[in-house]
Scaffold this active site. Structure first.
Site, PDB file in Angstrom:
ATOM      1  N   GLY A  13      -0.583  -6.251   1.595  1.00 14.09           N
ATOM      2  CA  GLY A  13      -0.417  -5.884   0.181  1.00 14.09           C
ATOM      3  C   GLY A  13       0.352  -6.943  -0.577  1.00 14.09           C
ATOM      4  O   GLY A  13       1.162  -6.639  -1.448  1.00 14.09           O
ATOM      5  N   SER A 142       9.196   4.914   1.495  1.00 19.83           N
ATOM      6  CA  SER A 142       9.568   5.277   0.114  1.00 19.83           C
ATOM      7  C   SER A 142      10.598   6.392   0.194  1.00 19.83           C
ATOM      8  O   SER A 142      10.604   7.163   1.175  1.00 19.83           O
ATOM      9  CB  SER A 142       8.327   5.787  -0.631  1.00 19.83           C
ATOM     10  OG  SER A 142       8.709   6.473  -1.813  1.00 19.83           O
ATOM     11  N   TYR A 155       1.159  11.212  -0.021  1.00 15.48           N
ATOM     12  CA  TYR A 155       2.011  10.012   0.015  1.00 15.48           C
ATOM     13  C   TYR A 155       3.291  10.299   0.810  1.00 15.48           C
ATOM     14  O   TYR A 155       3.721   9.483   1.633  1.00 15.48           O
ATOM     15  CB  TYR A 155       2.330   9.632  -1.432  1.00 15.48           C
ATOM     16  CG  TYR A 155       3.058   8.337  -1.648  1.00 15.48           C
ATOM     17  CD1 TYR A 155       2.402   7.112  -1.513  1.00 15.48           C
ATOM     18  CD2 TYR A 155       4.396   8.328  -2.037  1.00 15.48           C
ATOM     19  CE1 TYR A 155       3.073   5.919  -1.744  1.00 15.48           C
ATOM     20  CE2 TYR A 155       5.073   7.139  -2.285  1.00 15.48           C
ATOM     21  CZ  TYR A 155       4.403   5.936  -2.140  1.00 15.48           C
ATOM     22  OH  TYR A 155       5.071   4.758  -2.380  1.00 15.48           O
ATOM     23  N   LYS A 159       4.465   8.398   4.137  1.00 17.78           N
ATOM     24  CA  LYS A 159       5.713   7.625   4.146  1.00 17.78           C
ATOM     25  C   LYS A 159       6.721   8.198   5.143  1.00 17.78           C
ATOM     26  O   LYS A 159       7.506   7.440   5.732  1.00 17.78           O
ATOM     27  CB  LYS A 159       6.302   7.561   2.734  1.00 17.78           C
ATOM     28  CG  LYS A 159       5.448   6.759   1.740  1.00 17.78           C
ATOM     29  CD  LYS A 159       5.175   5.350   2.221  1.00 17.78           C
ATOM     30  CE  LYS A 159       4.651   4.433   1.116  1.00 17.78           C
ATOM     31  NZ  LYS A 159       4.299   3.096   1.616  1.00 17.78           N
TER      32      LYS A 159
HETATM   33  P1  NAI Z   1       1.186  -2.277  -5.849  1.00 16.34           P
HETATM   34  O1  NAI Z   1       0.194  -1.219  -6.174  1.00 16.34           O
HETATM   35  O2  NAI Z   1       1.690  -3.134  -6.962  1.00 16.34           O
HETATM   36  O3  NAI Z   1       0.610  -3.237  -4.712  1.00 16.34           O
HETATM   37  C1  NAI Z   1       0.002  -2.697  -3.567  1.00 16.34           C
HETATM   38  C2  NAI Z   1      -0.587  -3.793  -2.724  1.00 16.34           C
HETATM   39  O4  NAI Z   1      -1.308  -3.192  -1.644  1.00 16.34           O
HETATM   40  C3  NAI Z   1      -1.569  -4.661  -3.488  1.00 16.34           C
HETATM   41  O5  NAI Z   1      -1.460  -5.994  -3.036  1.00 16.34           O
HETATM   42  C4  NAI Z   1      -2.918  -4.091  -3.075  1.00 16.34           C
HETATM   43  O6  NAI Z   1      -3.973  -5.023  -3.150  1.00 16.34           O
HETATM   44  C5  NAI Z   1      -2.624  -3.712  -1.624  1.00 16.34           C
HETATM   45  N1  NAI Z   1      -3.590  -2.742  -1.120  1.00 16.34           N
HETATM   46  C6  NAI Z   1      -3.755  -1.460  -1.523  1.00 16.34           C
HETATM   47  N2  NAI Z   1      -4.779  -0.903  -0.853  1.00 16.34           N
HETATM   48  C7  NAI Z   1      -5.265  -1.851  -0.004  1.00 16.34           C
HETATM   49  C8  NAI Z   1      -6.318  -1.890   0.951  1.00 16.34           C
HETATM   50  N3  NAI Z   1      -7.118  -0.836   1.184  1.00 16.34           N
HETATM   51  N4  NAI Z   1      -6.536  -3.039   1.618  1.00 16.34           N
HETATM   52  C9  NAI Z   1      -5.766  -4.124   1.389  1.00 16.34           C
HETATM   53  N5  NAI Z   1      -4.756  -4.143   0.510  1.00 16.34           N
HETATM   54  C10 NAI Z   1      -4.510  -3.021  -0.181  1.00 16.34           C
HETATM   55  O7  NAI Z   1       2.367  -1.539  -5.099  1.00 16.34           O
HETATM   56  P2  NAI Z   1       3.931  -1.874  -5.017  1.00 16.34           P
HETATM   57  O8  NAI Z   1       4.616  -1.112  -6.077  1.00 16.34           O
HETATM   58  O9  NAI Z   1       4.151  -3.331  -4.908  1.00 16.34           O
HETATM   59  O10 NAI Z   1       4.286  -1.147  -3.636  1.00 16.34           O
HETATM   60  C11 NAI Z   1       4.354  -1.824  -2.388  1.00 16.34           C
HETATM   61  C12 NAI Z   1       4.783  -0.837  -1.338  1.00 16.34           C
HETATM   62  O11 NAI Z   1       6.034  -0.250  -1.711  1.00 16.34           O
HETATM   63  C13 NAI Z   1       3.816   0.331  -1.140  1.00 16.34           C
HETATM   64  O12 NAI Z   1       3.767   0.688   0.214  1.00 16.34           O
HETATM   65  C14 NAI Z   1       4.455   1.435  -1.950  1.00 16.34           C
HETATM   66  O13 NAI Z   1       4.068   2.700  -1.482  1.00 16.34           O
HETATM   67  C15 NAI Z   1       5.922   1.167  -1.703  1.00 16.34           C
HETATM   68  N6  NAI Z   1       6.800   1.722  -2.702  1.00 16.34           N
HETATM   69  C16 NAI Z   1       6.749   1.305  -4.019  1.00 16.34           C
HETATM   70  C17 NAI Z   1       7.601   1.871  -4.954  1.00 16.34           C
HETATM   71  C18 NAI Z   1       7.606   1.452  -6.385  1.00 16.34           C
HETATM   72  O14 NAI Z   1       8.386   2.050  -7.145  1.00 16.34           O
HETATM   73  N7  NAI Z   1       6.831   0.479  -6.797  1.00 16.34           N
HETATM   74  C19 NAI Z   1       8.554   2.919  -4.572  1.00 16.34           C
HETATM   75  C20 NAI Z   1       8.527   3.260  -3.179  1.00 16.34           C
HETATM   76  C21 NAI Z   1       7.685   2.676  -2.291  1.00 16.34           C
END
Ligand code: NAI
Length: 247
Positions: A13, A142, A155, A159
């Site tokens: 990701g 998370s 989710y 998590k």
């Molecule tokens: P985001 O939505 O900005 O980025 C997610 C990334 O995962 C992207 O690069 C996307 O291409 C990739 N991805 C999603 N599905 C995919 C798939 N099937 N195959 C390959 N790549 C895939 O998310 P963000 O905010 O950067 O979150 C990153 C991590 O942190 C996640 O696990 C999220 O659950 C966790 N998180 C985020 C929070 C927030 O407030 N932004 C809070 C708590 C946890």
């Protein structure tokens, strides 16, 4: 470090948000970073920003909801580099809905990316890490996995599953020099939170002890610590980086 070259780190990701920040930080710390996501162009842009800053990086396109593709991705990386030293399972999606309306499909889709992909990557990387007698597994959970959140049964399940799985890996792999830890972010400013109602976010930030949302770089700092030599005696832990939300 036992090996002659720099550490090889896989970050899933990594095309944007927290994953991109983690990849950039690990590269700045001297790792060769393998960035994984679905969007080739976005991955290329992050790789370019790392290499133009003097870092080492490459991208791999992979749909992480396909277990076979995840296994092949890790195997190919080990084949190309001889090892994977650091694995950061960061990719995540959400498909929110109250339990009465949540479909099986939305439940399983969220489990597939947030939990199953992390499981398959950990399983595939375990043997090469054991061979090297050094490894860092860092899984991104998370605060929702700790305390739940209305509308996020899928989710939260994924998590929380990540936390239980990581603690188990810490116990199974510790004797081989491999640590496994979790970083549990709170509200971090990324595309994922941008999709949320802004008023809700502003109100949520006001209630936090630190009175603000977090930045992706602040999650990357925590990951960099857990990936470092300095964290060699830290395993099975959940490091919440959440402005004090859960304390
Ligand atoms: P985001 O939505 O900005 O980025 C997610 C990334 O995962 C992207 O690069 C996307 O291409 C990739 N991805 C999603 N599905 C995919 C798939 N099937 N195959 C390959 N790549 C895939 O998310 P963000 O905010 O950067 O979150 C990153 C991590 O942190 C996640 O696990 C999220 O659950 C966790 N998180 C985020 C929070 C927030 O407030 N932004 C809070 C708590 C946890």
């Amino acid at each position: 470090m036992g090996n002659e070259n720099c550490r090889v780190a896989v970050v899933t990701g990594a095309s944007r948000g927290i994953g991109s920040a983690i990849a950039q930080r690990l590269a700045a710390d001297g790792c060769h970073v393998v960035l994984v996501a679905r969007d080739e162009a976005k991955l290329a842009a992050v790789v370019e920003s790392i290499t133009s800053a003097g870092g080492k990086a490459e991208s791999r396109v992979c749909d992480l909801s396909d277990s076979g593709a995840v296994e092949a991705l890790i195997e190919k990386t080990v084949e190309d580099h001889g090892r994977v030293d650091i694995l950061v399972n960061n990719a995540g999606i959400n498909r929110d809905g109250l339990i009465l309306r949540m479909s099986d499909e939305d439940f399983h889709a969220v489990l597939a990316v947030n939990l199953t992909a992390a499981f398959v990557a950990c399983r595939t990387v375990a043997r090469p890490m054991m061979r090297g007698r050094w490894g860092r597994i860092i899984n991104i959970s998370s605060v929702t996995g700790l305390v739940g959140n209305p509308g996020q049964a899928n989710y939260a399940a994924a998590k929380a599953g990540v936390i239980g799985m990581t603690k188990t890996l810490a116990k199974e792999l510790g004797s081989k020099g491999i640590t496994a830890n979790v970083v549990a972010p709170g509200f971090i400013e990324t595309d994922m939170t941008e999709a949320m109602n802004e008023e809700v976010l502003v109100e949520a930030a006001k209630r936090l002890p630190l009175r603000r949302l977090g930045r992706a770089e602040e999650i990357a700092h925590a990951v960099a610590y857990l990936a470092s030599e300095d964290a060699g005696y830290v395993t099975g832990q959940v490091l919440t980086v959440d402005g004090g939300m859960v304390c």
